[in-house]
Write a protein that holds these residues in place. Sequence first.
Motif, PDB file in Angstrom:
ATOM      1  N   SER A  93       5.128  -0.777  16.621  1.00 36.03           N
ATOM      2  CA  SER A  93       5.399  -2.219  16.656  1.00 36.03           C
ATOM      3  C   SER A  93       6.692  -2.487  17.419  1.00 36.03           C
ATOM      4  CB  SER A  93       5.538  -2.780  15.237  1.00 36.03           C
ATOM      5  OG  SER A  93       4.385  -2.548  14.496  1.00 36.03           O
ATOM      6  N   VAL A  94       7.738  -1.728  17.074  1.00 32.73           N
ATOM      7  CA  VAL A  94       9.022  -1.932  17.763  1.00 32.73           C
ATOM      8  C   VAL A  94       8.871  -1.639  19.257  1.00 32.73           C
ATOM      9  CG1 VAL A  94      11.394  -1.076  17.950  1.00 32.73           C
ATOM     10  CG2 VAL A  94      10.423  -1.569  15.691  1.00 32.73           C
ATOM     11  N   GLN A  95       8.128  -0.557  19.559  1.00 29.22           N
ATOM     12  CA  GLN A  95       7.862  -0.209  20.964  1.00 29.22           C
ATOM     13  C   GLN A  95       7.234  -1.386  21.718  1.00 29.22           C
ATOM     14  OE1 GLN A  95       4.915   3.041  21.844  1.00 29.22           O
ATOM     15  NE2 GLN A  95       6.536   4.284  20.942  1.00 29.22           N
ATOM     16  N   LEU A  96       6.348  -2.103  21.035  1.00 27.63           N
ATOM     17  CA  LEU A  96       5.613  -3.194  21.682  1.00 27.63           C
ATOM     18  C   LEU A  96       6.318  -4.540  21.536  1.00 27.63           C
ATOM     19  CD1 LEU A  96       2.006  -2.174  20.562  1.00 27.63           C
ATOM     20  CD2 LEU A  96       2.962  -1.970  22.860  1.00 27.63           C
ATOM     21  N   GLY A  97       7.534  -4.511  20.959  1.00 29.61           N
ATOM     22  CA  GLY A  97       8.294  -5.755  20.845  1.00 29.61           C
ATOM     23  C   GLY A  97       7.889  -6.620  19.667  1.00 29.61           C
ATOM     24  N   MET A  98       7.281  -6.021  18.665  1.00 28.25           N
ATOM     25  CA  MET A  98       6.871  -6.779  17.475  1.00 28.25           C
ATOM     26  C   MET A  98       7.686  -6.322  16.272  1.00 28.25           C
ATOM     27  SD  MET A  98       2.771  -7.146  17.999  1.00 28.25           S
ATOM     28  CE  MET A  98       2.285  -5.634  18.765  1.00 28.25           C
ATOM     29  N   LYS A  99       7.821  -7.233  15.306  1.00 26.36           N
ATOM     30  CA  LYS A  99       8.644  -6.933  14.128  1.00 26.36           C
ATOM     31  C   LYS A  99       7.773  -6.328  13.022  1.00 26.36           C
ATOM     32  CE  LYS A  99      12.004  -7.974  10.982  1.00 26.36           C
ATOM     33  NZ  LYS A  99      13.324  -7.392  11.035  1.00 26.36           N
ATOM     34  N   PRO A 100       8.110  -5.125  12.530  1.00 28.84           N
ATOM     35  CA  PRO A 100       7.325  -4.571  11.419  1.00 28.84           C
ATOM     36  C   PRO A 100       7.797  -5.073  10.061  1.00 28.84           C
ATOM     37  CG  PRO A 100       8.810  -2.887  12.327  1.00 28.84           C
ATOM     38  CD  PRO A 100       9.094  -4.174  13.055  1.00 28.84           C
ATOM     39  N   VAL A 101       6.843  -5.493   9.235  1.00 34.60           N
ATOM     40  CA  VAL A 101       7.118  -5.884   7.849  1.00 34.60           C
ATOM     41  C   VAL A 101       6.296  -4.951   6.960  1.00 34.60           C
ATOM     42  CG1 VAL A 101       6.939  -7.737   6.141  1.00 34.60           C
ATOM     43  CG2 VAL A 101       7.533  -8.284   8.513  1.00 34.60           C
ATOM     44  N   LEU A 102       6.981  -4.160   6.133  1.00 33.95           N
ATOM     45  CA  LEU A 102       6.303  -3.122   5.356  1.00 33.95           C
ATOM     46  C   LEU A 102       6.406  -3.397   3.862  1.00 33.95           C
ATOM     47  CD1 LEU A 102       7.869  -0.033   7.230  1.00 33.95           C
ATOM     48  CD2 LEU A 102       5.781  -1.288   7.834  1.00 33.95           C
ATOM     49  N   LEU A 103       5.271  -3.363   3.171  1.00 35.36           N
ATOM     50  CA  LEU A 103       5.255  -3.451   1.706  1.00 35.36           C
ATOM     51  C   LEU A 103       5.058  -2.025   1.198  1.00 35.36           C
ATOM     52  CD1 LEU A 103       2.988  -6.576   1.071  1.00 35.36           C
ATOM     53  CD2 LEU A 103       5.392  -6.444   1.684  1.00 35.36           C
ATOM     54  N   LEU A 104       6.095  -1.457   0.588  1.00 36.42           N
ATOM     55  CA  LEU A 104       6.046  -0.047   0.203  1.00 36.42           C
ATOM     56  C   LEU A 104       6.096   0.109  -1.311  1.00 36.42           C
ATOM     57  CD1 LEU A 104       8.464   1.472   2.908  1.00 36.42           C
ATOM     58  CD2 LEU A 104       5.980   1.141   3.035  1.00 36.42           C
ATOM     59  N   ARG A 105       5.173   0.944  -1.810  1.00 40.80           N
ATOM     60  CA  ARG A 105       5.016   1.141  -3.248  1.00 40.80           C
ATOM     61  C   ARG A 105       6.008   2.179  -3.779  1.00 40.80           C
ATOM     62  NH1 ARG A 105       0.136   3.597  -3.118  1.00 40.80           N
ATOM     63  NH2 ARG A 105       1.276   5.530  -3.048  1.00 40.80           N
ATOM     64  N   THR A 106       6.628   1.856  -4.920  1.00 40.63           N
ATOM     65  CA  THR A 106       7.531   2.818  -5.541  1.00 40.63           C
ATOM     66  C   THR A 106       7.491   2.639  -7.052  1.00 40.63           C
ATOM     67  OG1 THR A 106       9.840   3.453  -5.850  1.00 40.63           O
ATOM     68  CG2 THR A 106       9.439   1.215  -5.104  1.00 40.63           C
ATOM     69  N   THR A 107       7.779   3.724  -7.774  1.00 39.77           N
ATOM     70  CA  THR A 107       7.820   3.620  -9.237  1.00 39.77           C
ATOM     71  C   THR A 107       9.243   3.366  -9.725  1.00 39.77           C
ATOM     72  OG1 THR A 107       7.971   6.020  -9.276  1.00 39.77           O
ATOM     73  CG2 THR A 107       5.822   5.064  -9.736  1.00 39.77           C
ATOM     74  N   SER A 108      10.212   3.449  -8.783  1.00 38.38           N
ATOM     75  CA  SER A 108      11.592   3.261  -9.237  1.00 38.38           C
ATOM     76  C   SER A 108      11.816   1.781  -9.535  1.00 38.38           C
ATOM     77  CB  SER A 108      12.588   3.777  -8.199  1.00 38.38           C
ATOM     78  OG  SER A 108      12.276   3.254  -6.942  1.00 38.38           O
ATOM     79  N   PRO A 109      12.405   1.493 -10.671  1.00 32.94           N
ATOM     80  CA  PRO A 109      12.411   0.123 -11.175  1.00 32.94           C
ATOM     81  C   PRO A 109      13.344  -0.839 -10.429  1.00 32.94           C
ATOM     82  CG  PRO A 109      13.631   1.601 -12.654  1.00 32.94           C
ATOM     83  CD  PRO A 109      13.058   2.444 -11.577  1.00 32.94           C
ATOM     84  N   GLU A 110      14.345  -0.318  -9.760  1.00 34.33           N
ATOM     85  CA  GLU A 110      15.354  -1.267  -9.248  1.00 34.33           C
ATOM     86  C   GLU A 110      14.838  -2.098  -8.070  1.00 34.33           C
ATOM     87  OE1 GLU A 110      15.484   2.168  -6.857  1.00 34.33           O
ATOM     88  OE2 GLU A 110      16.169   2.203  -8.913  1.00 34.33           O
TER      89      GLU A 110
END
Length: 345
Positions: A93-110
């Motif tokens: 995405s960055v290579q192509l000039g687009m902004k990446p928005v990532l939803l990433l799963r985690t078990t850590s509570p903070e």
Amino acid sequence: MRSPKRLPLAHAPTPLTPLMSPAKARAGAAFLGALAGADVWVKRDDMTGGPEAGNKIRKLEYLLAEAVERGADTIVTCGGLQSNHARATALVSVQLGMKPVLLLRTTSPELDVRRAPLSGNVLIDRMLGAEIQLITPAQYRERATLMSDVAARLEAEGRRPYVIPEGGSNGLGSFGYVRAMEEVRRQLDLGLGGGRRFDLVVHACGSGGTAAGVALGASRYEVADEVVPFAVCDDRAYFEAVIQRIVAEARAMDAGLVAPAKLRVEDRAKGPAYAVASDAQKALLVEAARETALLFDPVYTGKAFFGLVEAGRRGELDGKRVLFLHTGGLPGLLAQGDDLAAALG
Ligand SMILES: *Cc1c(COP(=O)(O)O)cnc(C)c1O
């Protein structure tokens, strides 16, 4: 109808190499005994690029072609905290000039990415300036809704988002692996990889898109009779349904696709949990690295290779020509270094 548009992003063709050199094979690693009856070749899709390498970039060739065509300026996708797919998507995405928005799963509570460990894939995501939203496993189960909510918010802000599903696994993304099988066919025609069709293709399966594309491509290009995806999470019934849905989606997009090769999803090598390898799997990762210089990871490829060796031990591979698809995952290995200490001796 013809295949959908694609952007050339992967470094292809990737090498098609024997599991190990004949000299090495004679020297004889322990796991080789299990594979001695089989003719095993490795498709090096861990070499589809530099830091963007792995199987995801082949799917992104088609997905991002559509994003570009639609005038997108933002790419929204999701995965685990150490998602290879999210990292590859962020890079391209960055290579192509687009902004990446990532939803990433985690078990850590903070739930604050600035406090997440800076290693492996998520380090690369941060380097690239991806906008990261950490989500809980419960939220992840509603990922499709969550991503369309994010897309709606971005649209309200005047952006043009394009949403890519988990793993890039939909009908469009699976064309990346239809094409990869066409690439293997060309290599076989040149006399590489033993020059003849394979009996089976073996690979790690996490969201089903690779399996769907490989099965469609293996039949279309007469590369192999059977595809054996090794599930790294969930179970056989789950993936059979997911893969069939993706296959149907892809076939609706390209009338040139014939029925897929026989699919036999295996869930015996998934280990204790997603992204957690058993001690035996870790030991094999290390042994394989030392004997073949192939680096498998504890999340995906190490489990599929473990499943392959177990199948060999049961005598199921005797006399078979096997194509092991190395799907990448190096950053996932680097993120788990401390967990491998005992296996390293
Ligand atoms: C995503 C991934 C897989 C699984 O591919 P799917 O198409 O999601 O099933 C296998 N290996 C690696 C290294 C991956 O990152």
